[in-house]
Enzyme design. Structure first.
Site, PDB file in Angstrom:
ATOM      1  N   ARG A   1     100.655  81.961  81.424  1.00 40.02           N
ATOM      2  CA  ARG A   1     102.184  80.395  82.034  1.00 40.02           C
ATOM      3  C   ARG A   1     101.407  79.507  81.180  1.00 40.02           C
ATOM      4  O   ARG A   1      99.967  79.335  82.163  1.00 40.02           O
ATOM      5  CB  ARG A   1     103.182  80.797  82.720  1.00 40.02           C
ATOM      6  CG  ARG A   1     103.868  82.404  83.123  1.00 40.02           C
ATOM      7  CD  ARG A   1     104.031  83.023  83.786  1.00 40.02           C
ATOM      8  NE  ARG A   1     105.369  81.372  84.460  1.00 40.02           N
ATOM      9  CZ  ARG A   1     106.059  81.501  85.104  1.00 40.02           C
ATOM     10  NH1 ARG A   1     106.545  82.539  86.257  1.00 40.02           N
ATOM     11  NH2 ARG A   1     107.348  80.678  85.368  1.00 40.02           N
TER      12      ARG A   1
ATOM     13  N   ARG B   1     106.822  76.319  99.468  1.00 45.56           N
ATOM     14  CA  ARG B   1     106.798  75.100  99.763  1.00 45.56           C
ATOM     15  C   ARG B   1     106.046  74.878 101.307  1.00 45.56           C
ATOM     16  O   ARG B   1     105.306  73.710 101.735  1.00 45.56           O
ATOM     17  CB  ARG B   1     107.286  74.025  99.229  1.00 45.56           C
ATOM     18  CG  ARG B   1     108.046  73.545  97.645  1.00 45.56           C
ATOM     19  CD  ARG B   1     109.444  73.327  97.448  1.00 45.56           C
ATOM     20  NE  ARG B   1     109.321  72.754  96.180  1.00 45.56           N
ATOM     21  CZ  ARG B   1     109.198  74.071  94.884  1.00 45.56           C
ATOM     22  NH1 ARG B   1     109.344  75.830  95.123  1.00 45.56           N
ATOM     23  NH2 ARG B   1     109.532  73.081  93.288  1.00 45.56           N
TER      24      ARG B   1
ATOM     25  N   SER C   1     114.983  70.887  85.740  1.00 47.74           N
ATOM     26  CA  SER C   1     115.102  71.014  87.135  1.00 47.74           C
ATOM     27  C   SER C   1     114.925  70.371  88.094  1.00 47.74           C
ATOM     28  O   SER C   1     114.321  70.696  88.906  1.00 47.74           O
ATOM     29  CB  SER C   1     113.920  72.294  87.030  1.00 47.74           C
ATOM     30  OG  SER C   1     114.121  73.907  86.331  1.00 47.74           O
TER      31      SER C   1
ATOM     32  N   SER D   1     109.326  72.209  87.002  1.00 45.30           N
ATOM     33  CA  SER D   1     108.566  70.721  87.600  1.00 45.30           C
ATOM     34  C   SER D   1     107.371  71.657  88.848  1.00 45.30           C
ATOM     35  O   SER D   1     107.707  70.645  89.595  1.00 45.30           O
ATOM     36  CB  SER D   1     110.151  71.175  87.979  1.00 45.30           C
ATOM     37  OG  SER D   1     110.624  72.287  88.751  1.00 45.30           O
ATOM     38  N   GLN D   2     107.701  72.534  88.239  1.00 49.25           N
ATOM     39  CA  GLN D   2     106.385  73.209  89.241  1.00 49.25           C
ATOM     40  C   GLN D   2     105.062  71.981  89.376  1.00 49.25           C
ATOM     41  O   GLN D   2     104.082  72.320  90.374  1.00 49.25           O
ATOM     42  CB  GLN D   2     106.315  74.787  89.530  1.00 49.25           C
ATOM     43  CG  GLN D   2     107.175  75.854  90.018  1.00 49.25           C
ATOM     44  CD  GLN D   2     106.964  77.017  89.584  1.00 49.25           C
ATOM     45  OE1 GLN D   2     105.487  77.439  88.996  1.00 49.25           O
ATOM     46  NE2 GLN D   2     107.679  77.278  90.311  1.00 49.25           N
TER      47      GLN D   2
ATOM     48  N   ARG E   1     113.356  84.256  78.399  1.00 49.47           N
ATOM     49  CA  ARG E   1     114.168  84.621  78.417  1.00 49.47           C
ATOM     50  C   ARG E   1     115.478  84.921  78.188  1.00 49.47           C
ATOM     51  O   ARG E   1     116.013  85.378  77.742  1.00 49.47           O
ATOM     52  CB  ARG E   1     114.705  84.103  80.426  1.00 49.47           C
ATOM     53  CG  ARG E   1     113.311  84.074  81.454  1.00 49.47           C
ATOM     54  CD  ARG E   1     113.850  83.844  82.296  1.00 49.47           C
ATOM     55  NE  ARG E   1     113.366  84.316  83.177  1.00 49.47           N
ATOM     56  CZ  ARG E   1     112.961  84.055  84.526  1.00 49.47           C
ATOM     57  NH1 ARG E   1     113.473  82.965  85.025  1.00 49.47           N
ATOM     58  NH2 ARG E   1     112.594  84.100  85.762  1.00 49.47           N
TER      59      ARG E   1
ATOM     60  N   LYS F   1     109.228  81.549  81.524  1.00 53.58           N
ATOM     61  CA  LYS F   1     108.972  81.687  82.631  1.00 53.58           C
ATOM     62  C   LYS F   1     108.297  83.247  82.813  1.00 53.58           C
ATOM     63  O   LYS F   1     107.258  83.521  81.754  1.00 53.58           O
ATOM     64  CB  LYS F   1     110.511  81.997  83.079  1.00 53.58           C
ATOM     65  CG  LYS F   1     111.196  80.532  82.794  1.00 53.58           C
ATOM     66  CD  LYS F   1     110.891  79.705  84.233  1.00 53.58           C
ATOM     67  CE  LYS F   1     111.762  78.677  84.661  1.00 53.58           C
ATOM     68  NZ  LYS F   1     111.494  78.193  85.769  1.00 53.58           N
TER      69      LYS F   1
ATOM     70  N   ASP G   1     116.914  79.096  86.207  1.00 53.04           N
ATOM     71  CA  ASP G   1     116.930  80.415  86.641  1.00 53.04           C
ATOM     72  C   ASP G   1     117.880  81.415  86.752  1.00 53.04           C
ATOM     73  O   ASP G   1     117.534  82.372  86.603  1.00 53.04           O
ATOM     74  CB  ASP G   1     115.343  80.261  88.178  1.00 53.04           C
ATOM     75  CG  ASP G   1     114.530  80.603  87.862  1.00 53.04           C
ATOM     76  OD1 ASP G   1     114.050  80.530  87.576  1.00 53.04           O
ATOM     77  OD2 ASP G   1     113.609  79.371  89.131  1.00 53.04           O
TER      78      ASP G   1
END
Length: 412
Positions: free
Chosen positions: A109, A15, A182, A156-157, A327, A323, A296
């Protein structure tokens, strides 16, 4: 007590690089993360024509509010999700033709919610092979701005990329979210935007981002809370004490709350404004915990869960399936290989107490799987074998050396 120096935050470094590139003036970033992800982001900025000088301990970035300094570029995003999602949005606010591609892992992804939103804003872009995935070509001619609705339930990205880009638009952005995971990562983004001079705010489900230019600043990057989780878990697992300086209750990162999960499992936790200390109990307790906002750290908890005195159930973590790998499936596979009874559902995993046996761990190219099960190995007779130990370079190239030093300090 063992003090562990954890490298800089991956999320904050990414960021900060975006904000520095978009700001008017020259920004100094102190203690940035040195890893494949952060190097990939920096390389992407240079490919887009931004001037970035990397010196030991600090990076200097000359901002360009007008966007990339070149009219055309091809950017390879490696495995980095922040690089692959943030840089196309940054480029879209400029002028030119910019192609983005990524590793096979990153190509799998999702990107669709972000690129759909950019198209809503009038950005001309094309997915070359599969809709909603890299590779992607952006034919940029600035962004007017306006209102849009975004589904941020997978990552959330997508929202963060739009928030960061908002001040570069002509009219600003009003983004209404229909779902959001997130949340602490979004709060981190807003706090950092304010530090760089933009007064973005959330009101209910809508984020208001004014067309208020970023200003360069001098920015200190705090240690990575997700990385810290491995060392805090190691202390909790072995009954030792670990202190992480520079990371505490004043942290921007939600993953510092992993310490609260360890406290619920019986660990002694001392969370101060600028440090966190965990001392492990005689034996961890079983726990049921919702980890939607700190997902995470799900593999970290899953890897130490067999050593608890009761079941450990982790809920509301569907987004961990999209991810670097699935996971939940990877944790189930590896726990089963260790001889641990485990069940999973769409968005949950439940692990029973067991005495894990030595096994080969399938990392699936995922740094968090590799690091988490390396911590579990502290209590596994014969240890574990990783099929891809080098995947930790994504966020912490020195992880194995750091864990070996910890093992040596503790005589394990």
């Amino acid at each position: 007590m063992t003090v562990v120096a954890v490298p800089g935050s991956k999320s904050i470094t990414a960021r900060a690089l975006f904000l520095a590139a978009a700001a008017e003036g020259t920004t100094v970033l102190r203690r940035p993360l040195l890893s494949d992800d952060s190097e990939g982001f920096a390389e992407g900025l240079r490919t887009l024509g931004y001037r970035l000088d990397q010196q030991p301990g600090h990076w200097t970035v000359e901002g360009r509010p007008a966007g990339p300094a070149v009219e055309a570029a091809e950017v390879y995003c490696r495995d980095g999700a922040t690089t692959a999602r943030f840089l196309p949005a940054l480029a879209a606010a400029g002028h030119g033709t910019f192609r983005f591609d990524a590793s096979a892992q990153m190509r799998r992804r999702p990107l669709g919610p972000l690129t759909t939103a950019l198209r809503e804003l009038g950005v001309d872009l094309t997915h070359e092979l599969a809709e909603g995935h890299h590779p992607l070509t952006v034919r940029a001619d600035g962004i007017k701005g306006g209102a849009l609705t975004l589904d941020a339930g997978l990552s959330s990205q997508f929202l963060t990329a739009l928030l960061l880009t908002g001040p570069l638009t002509a009219d600003g952005l009003d983004i209404t979210v229909s779902d959001l995971v997130s949340v602490p990562y979004v709060e981190m983004t807003l706090a950092m935007m304010r530090r760089f001079g933009n007064d973005a705010r959330r009101v209910g489900d809508t984020f208001h981002v004014p067309a208020q230019p970023y200003r360069a600043t001098d920015y200190l990057i705090e240690p990575d809370a997700s990385t810290a989780s491995y060392f805090l878990a190691a202390a909790a697992l072995t009954g030792r004490t670990v202190t992480i300086p520079g990371l505490g209750s004043d942290s921007l990162q939600g993953d510092v709350r992993f310490a609260e999960v360890l406290a619920a499992m019986g660990a002694e936790v001392d969370l101060r404004p600028d440090s966190v200390t965990v001392t492990g109990p005689e034996r961890l307790r079983g726990v049921t915990v919702t980890m939607r906002d700190i997902s995470d750290t799900v593999p970290t908890l899953a890897a130490i869960a067999p050593f608890a005195d009761g079941p450990v159930r982790i809920e509301d973590v569907y987004n961990t399936r999209v991810k670097e790998c699935d996971r939940l499936a990877a944790c189930e596979e590896n726990l089963t290989a260790l001889g641990v009874p485990v069940r999973t559902g769409t968005d949950w995993i439940e692990i029973q107490p067991a005495r894990p046996r030595s096994a080969a761990i399938a990392c699936h190219g995922d740094h968090r799987i590799a690091m988490s099960f390396s911590v579990a190995a502290l209590r596994v007779d014969g240890g574990v074998t990783l099929d891809d130990p080098g995947c930790v370079r994504k966020t912490f190239p020195g992880f194995h050396d750091a864990l070996a030093a910890l093992r040596g300090d503790w005589g394990l």
